[in-house]
Design a protein around this motif. Structure first.
Motif, PDB file in Angstrom:
ATOM      1  N   ARG A 160       0.861  -1.187   0.000  1.00 20.51           N
ATOM      2  CA  ARG A 160       0.000   0.000   0.000  1.00 20.51           C
ATOM      3  C   ARG A 160       0.892   1.231   0.000  1.00 20.51           C
ATOM      4  N   HIS A 161       0.341   2.329  -0.486  1.00 18.66           N
ATOM      5  CA  HIS A 161       1.114   3.559  -0.597  1.00 18.66           C
ATOM      6  C   HIS A 161       0.400   4.702   0.102  1.00 18.66           C
ATOM      7  N   TYR A 162       1.198   5.553   0.692  1.00 19.12           N
ATOM      8  CA  TYR A 162       0.703   6.767   1.324  1.00 19.12           C
ATOM      9  C   TYR A 162       1.425   7.933   0.664  1.00 19.12           C
ATOM     10  N   GLU A 163       0.673   8.893   0.143  1.00 20.23           N
ATOM     11  CA  GLU A 163       1.284  10.081  -0.461  1.00 20.23           C
ATOM     12  C   GLU A 163       1.541  11.088   0.651  1.00 20.23           C
ATOM     13  N   SER A 164       2.784  11.110   1.136  1.00 26.32           N
ATOM     14  CA  SER A 164       3.134  11.926   2.298  1.00 26.32           C
ATOM     15  C   SER A 164       3.292  13.404   1.955  1.00 26.32           C
ATOM     16  N   PHE A 207       5.774   9.220  -2.202  1.00 30.47           N
ATOM     17  CA  PHE A 207       5.018   8.074  -1.704  1.00 30.47           C
ATOM     18  C   PHE A 207       5.864   7.218  -0.768  1.00 30.47           C
ATOM     19  N   ARG A 208       5.208   6.660   0.227  1.00 28.03           N
ATOM     20  CA  ARG A 208       5.843   5.748   1.166  1.00 28.03           C
ATOM     21  C   ARG A 208       5.076   4.428   1.088  1.00 28.03           C
ATOM     22  N   ARG A 268       7.203  -0.317   7.221  1.00 33.81           N
ATOM     23  CA  ARG A 268       7.535   0.673   6.199  1.00 33.81           C
ATOM     24  C   ARG A 268       8.599   0.068   5.306  1.00 33.81           C
TER      25      ARG A 268
END
Length: 146
Positions: A58-62, A67-68, A77
């Motif tokens: 899964r990705h998180y747009e920080s 993206f993380r 992570r």
């Protein structure tokens, strides 16, 4: 050229890399601290086309175009990637199969480095958790006083 492997905590996500390492950094920036809940992040810069992943990520747009990636099962992570460095993906060194093989060659964002890290060499060390503290657990005390 390096051949490296790694995984998340639950082993649902694995990776392999065969190629040159572009960076070996320890980062102290506030974004990495928040993203990893740690005072620093150690990572390896890798060429995306030479990196293979297995498993659901899964990705998180920080921040915009940054993206993380993380494992949705255990939360590990896995990496950081940004359009600022389109030819690199920054894989967290702690996910390496053999993290002792990691050899950083630079530290970055030193102004954000938390000051208590300087005290670590003077703090007692233990091979496991030290004995249980006396008194009620801190989380119960905090709940009662709030």
């Amino acid at each position: 050229m390096a051949f490296l492997t790694g995984r998340c905590m639950c082993e649902a996500v694995t990776w392999t890399y065969s190629g040159d390492i572009t960076r070996n950094l320890v980062c102290y920036c506030a974004d990495c601290q928040r993203a990893t809940s740690a005072p620093l992040t150690a990572f390896l810069g890798m060429r995306p086309e030479q990196l293979s992943w297995s498993g659901d990520i899964r990705h998180y747009e920080s921040s915009p175009d940054t993206f993380r990636g993380f494992c949705p099962s255990c939360g590990t992570r896995l990496y950081f990637r940004s359009d600022r460095w389109p030819h690199e993906i920054h894989v967290h060194a702690a996910t390496m199969t053999n993290p002792d093989d990691y050899q950083p060659d630079a530290q970055v964002f030193m102004p954000s480095r938390v000051k208590w890290l300087d005290r670590l060499p003077t703090i007692p060390t233990h091979d496991g958790f030290q004995q249980r503290p006396s008194g009620p657990p801190a989380h119960r005390t905090a709940l009662r006083s709030g």
